[in-house]
Design a protein around this motif. Structure first.
Motif, short mmCIF file in Angstrom:
data_model
loop_
_atom_site.label_atom_id
_atom_site.label_comp_id
_atom_site.label_asym_id
_atom_site.label_seq_id
_atom_site.Cartn_x
_atom_site.Cartn_y
_atom_site.Cartn_z
N TYR A 129 -0.49 -4.84 5.06
CA TYR A 129 -0.60 -6.30 5.03
C TYR A 129 -1.06 -6.86 6.36
O TYR A 129 -1.94 -7.71 6.41
CB TYR A 129 0.75 -6.89 4.64
CG TYR A 129 0.73 -8.38 4.44
CD1 TYR A 129 0.28 -8.92 3.24
CD2 TYR A 129 1.15 -9.24 5.44
CE1 TYR A 129 0.23 -10.28 3.04
CE2 TYR A 129 1.11 -10.61 5.26
CZ TYR A 129 0.66 -11.12 4.06
OH TYR A 129 0.62 -12.48 3.87
N ILE A 166 -3.28 -10.20 -1.02
CA ILE A 166 -1.94 -9.61 -1.06
C ILE A 166 -0.90 -10.71 -0.89
O ILE A 166 -0.96 -11.47 0.08
CB ILE A 166 -1.75 -8.55 0.04
CG1 ILE A 166 -2.93 -7.56 0.03
CG2 ILE A 166 -0.43 -7.81 -0.14
CD1 ILE A 166 -2.83 -6.51 1.10
N CYS A 168 -6.51 -2.63 3.31
CA CYS A 168 -5.06 -2.49 3.21
C CYS A 168 -4.69 -1.05 2.89
O CYS A 168 -3.68 -0.53 3.37
CB CYS A 168 -4.52 -3.42 2.12
SG CYS A 168 -5.21 -3.10 0.50
N HIS A 182 -0.75 -1.13 -6.59
CA HIS A 182 0.44 -0.82 -5.81
C HIS A 182 1.40 0.05 -6.62
O HIS A 182 1.79 -0.32 -7.72
CB HIS A 182 1.15 -2.13 -5.42
CG HIS A 182 2.07 -1.94 -4.26
ND1 HIS A 182 2.68 -2.97 -3.63
CD2 HIS A 182 2.46 -0.82 -3.60
CE1 HIS A 182 3.43 -2.51 -2.64
NE2 HIS A 182 3.31 -1.20 -2.61
N ILE A 233 -0.63 -7.47 -5.43
CA ILE A 233 -2.07 -7.72 -5.32
C ILE A 233 -2.50 -8.73 -6.37
O ILE A 233 -2.20 -8.58 -7.55
CB ILE A 233 -2.88 -6.43 -5.55
CG1 ILE A 233 -2.29 -5.26 -4.76
CG2 ILE A 233 -4.35 -6.65 -5.22
CD1 ILE A 233 -2.37 -5.40 -3.28
N TYR A 267 5.10 -6.59 -1.85
CA TYR A 267 3.68 -6.89 -1.71
C TYR A 267 2.99 -6.73 -3.06
O TYR A 267 3.08 -5.67 -3.67
CB TYR A 267 3.04 -5.98 -0.65
CG TYR A 267 3.68 -6.19 0.70
CD1 TYR A 267 3.21 -7.18 1.55
CD2 TYR A 267 4.80 -5.43 1.10
CE1 TYR A 267 3.83 -7.41 2.78
CE2 TYR A 267 5.41 -5.65 2.31
CZ TYR A 267 4.92 -6.65 3.15
OH TYR A 267 5.53 -6.88 4.34
#
Ligand code: SF4
Ligand code: SF4
Ligand code: SF4
Ligand code: SF4
Lengths: 191, 484
Positions: free
Chosen positions: A91, A113, A138, A77, A127, A125
């Motif tokens: 998500y 997530i 995603c 991310h 991971i 969010y």
């Protein structure tokens, strides 16, 4: 103890001996020649495999074609690119029943997530790489409908750096490249 | 087949008429503009947090450190020197076993078996044919060092440094004798495998030697089920058949074999002279022991038959090469499908008139969508690869023919041998046979000097018996090398 060829019976330094010496000279010369040819193309630093996120088309092969049982490819991310949306398209399924963490609403098949509340109306969010299998569901959702802050990378704490990455041959986006081992990531910074 | 198919690939590419081409350009421009407009700004601007929330960092666990690659090379070089020392100076099997365990741990389980000498053939090939490929110095060293040792001392690398060989060597408990015809027949497989590995690496299609490596999944203790099962099966086979992968598959072993056939020094059973006691006759679990030839009379009797076989082999040589080349040429098309670009180009042609798929997209659909954005490029690339295969597969086929022909030649050639000695090419320098020789046991002080059986048939000379530098019967692939 190690009789060399030269210790052969002096009377018959035979034809076979001569052929062998010639053969060895040829072998050494060809090995040397080969070395000379490729030396110019050799590189002191090793290379590792990486995904160019701009070419990935989220096909899902990363999850299934790594030589490791659980793929070394994970979703990462780029937080600075993220909109922290309440309705994250990475998500949630395209048409979620409810905006909660119920599995039936989520894209991620392994619930990798984590969605944490930051402040109204923003959610962060994260991971969990132990759970992520690199399926890119995603990534697909985030890139097509969101900011594209989720993307796939080979994680070098897991990747065994195959001589030829098995995923690279099946990657639908032809996104696999070799990068210098000292700069082993191709992180996304903008859309 | 390929010569039929190639135009099929070519035609649509060439047939894009100017009007279409314009249309394409327009589409591309629109797409790019649209894309640029779309992606210039995030759809949802990143928030300014009022709570002072700090953004987490994206973690980047580092890759294997660069200096470790040099450590690998140093360990390899040191190991080769140690192995050679154990084989020639110490004549010690124990030393080699210790080295084997060390290399299984280091190159096998710790380094996960990759990049290894066996696969490095492909890296070097790719570097030869693809100027864009940067050959890691580690791969180059793993290719050159074992071969350099082989032309001087034989297969020191196989004796205790190669983790694949070491693993098989250590599981060998009950060696069975492989029948000669099977041994000879399977013995040409490594050369064919080598040829295929080079073909597919040179065309940038695949590294098949890595893809089908049976032991890497064991070293990784991870991998796809089929390969793990194959590896374990081969190891189980290796309990009864000495080094099955080394003898009947390993492509790097094929190169090492050629090297050691012309090597400067060779492994000998006895440290001194051969008393013809026959104690070592069955000592080699890899079928590398060669017996003295039966004597002049028998040689003469066999000569006529040998001549005939030799003649047949010589006549067959060009026929086999030609047939192989022709077959290779016929299979250029199917072989080129090992390259992913050729596969997608064919899909592109098949799906030409169909609209892009919608709904749930398979990886193939997505790949097709990608190449549709620039079909010309994909088709041109695919055609180039096809052309490479049109040249490469006949060469590969010819190589297979050559290997078979040389095998036949070597079977027809009988060399005179006076002593028991391991075949230069087939010997893995494992040092097992040494301990069978009474002269060796005397050297070690296990037996008194008087225990040596009397020389048979000739009296022992003072100087070591003239080393008979014969190429053994199974010297596949070496006869050509020697002639060269
Ligand atoms: S290099 Fe090997 S381990 Fe790494 S991602 Fe590719 S297939 Fe997986
Ligand atoms: S959807 Fe797939 S890629 Fe994304 S976090 Fe879950 S497992 Fe990983
Ligand atoms: S295989 Fe390629 S296109 Fe597919 S998800 Fe992985 S990187 Fe993306
Ligand atoms: S023959 Fe091949 S696998 Fe066997 S020890 Fe030698 S290099 Fe290794």
């Amino acid at each position: 103890m190690n009789p060399t060829d030269s210790k052969t019976n002096p009377g018959q330094v035979n034809r076979r001996q001569f052929l062998r010496d010639g053969g060895r000279a040829t072998a050494v010369a060809s090995l040397g020649g080969l070395l000379g040819m490729v030396l110019g193309r050799s590189q002191a630093e090793g290379y590792v495999w990486q995904i160019d996120p701009s070419k990935c088309v989220y096909c899902g092969n990363c999850a299934t074609h790594c030589v490791l049982e659980q793929s070394a490819v994970k979703c990462v991310h780029a937080y600075a690119m993220c909109g922290y949306c309440q309705l994250c398209t990475g998500y949630f399924e395209p048409e979620p029943n409810a905006l909660n963490t119920g599995a039936e609403n989520c894209q991620c098949p392994t619930a990798a997530i984590q969605r944490t509340y930051v402040e109204d109306p923003y959610y962060e969010y994260t991971i969990d790489e132990d759970l992520c299998i690199g399926c890119a569901k995603c990534v697909d959702g985030c890139t097509r409908f969101g900011n594209g802050s989720l993307f796939l990378q080979i994680r070098h704490d897991r990747c065994v750096n195959c001589n030829e990455c098995a995923i690279s041959k099946v990657c639908a986006g032809d996104a696999f490249v070799r990068v210098p081992a000292s700069q082993p990531y191709l992180l996304k910074t903008q859309h | 087949m390929s010569h039929v198919r190639t135009p099929a690939v070519a035609a649509p590419g060439r047939n894009i008429r100017p009007a279409h081409r314009g249309l394409w350009a327009l589409t591309m421009v629109l797409f790019l503009l649209g894309g640029a407009a779309l992606f210039a700004e995030p759809r949802f601007p990143p928030p300014d947090f009022e709570s002072g929330h700090v953004l987490p960092e994206t973690t980047t666990p580092p890759a294997r450190a660069v200096w470790l690659e040099y450590l690998d090379i140093a360990v390899l070089a040191g190991g080769l020197i140690a192995a050679t020392y154990f084989i020639y100076r110490k004549r010690s099997r124990t030393g080699l076993v210790a080295l084997s365990i060390g290399s299984i741990l280091y190159f096998g389980f710790w380094k996960k078996g990759c990049v290894c000498a066996i696969g490095s053939v492909q890296n070097v090939t790719l570097a030869l044919f693809d100027s864009g490929y940067a050959l890691p110095v580690g791969a180059l060293a793993f290719f050159v060092l074992p071969l350099a040792f082989a032309v001087m001392w034989g297969r020191s690398f196989c004796a205790g440094i190669c983790p694949h060989g070491a693993l098989q060597d250590l599981v060998l408990l009950k060696p069975l004798k492989v029948p000669a015809w099977l041994e000879q027949g399977l013995g040409i497989l490594p050369y064919i495998y080598l040829g295929a590995g080079v073909l597919f690496a040179a065309t940038g299609s695949a590294f098949i030697i890595c893809q089908y490596d049976p032991f890497i999944p064991i070293f990784r203790m991870n991998g796809r089920v089929a390969m793990v099962v194959a590896g374990i099966a081969l190891l189980l086979l290796g309990v009864f058949v000495g080094r099955p992968y080394c003898r009947f598959l390993c492509p790097f072993g094929a190169l090492l074999k050629i090297g050691s056939v012309v090597s400067k020094w060779r492994v000998r059973v006895t440290p001194d002279y051969c008393t013809q006691c026959r104690l070592c006759e069955a000592s080699c679990p890899f079928g590398a022991m060669r017996l003295p030839s039966p004597g002049k009379a028998a040689d003469a009797a066999a000569q006529a038959a040998d001549r005939r076989r030799l003649l047949i082999a010589v006549v067959l040589l060009p026929v086999l090469i030609g047939a192989g080349a022709w077959l290779g040429w016929a299979f250029a098309g199917p072989a080129s499908r090992m390259h992913p670009t050729v596969v997608v180009a064919e899909q592109l042609l098949r799906a030409q008139d169909q609209p892009p798929r919608t709904g749930v997209l398979t990886p193939e659909d997505r790949e097709l969508d990608r190449v549709r954005q620039n079909p010309r490029q994909t088709l041109t690339e695919a055609m180039g690869i096809r052309r490479q295969f049109n040249i490469g597969t006949p060469i590969f086929g010819g190589w297979v023919g050559l290997v078979i022909a040389i095998k036949l030649l070597s079977l027809a050639l009988h060399r005179r041998r006076t002593d028991y000695e391991p075949d230069r090419g087939d010997c893995f320098s494992c040092a097992r046979c040494f301990e069978y020789c009474p002269n060796e046991l005397v050297r070690r002080g296990v037996l008194p000097a008087s225990a040596i059986p009397p020389m048979n048939p000739a009296p022992a000379p003072q100087v070591p018996a003239p080393a008979p530098f014969t190429v053994a019967a199974s010297a596949c692939g070496c006869a050509g090398k020697e002639g060269a």
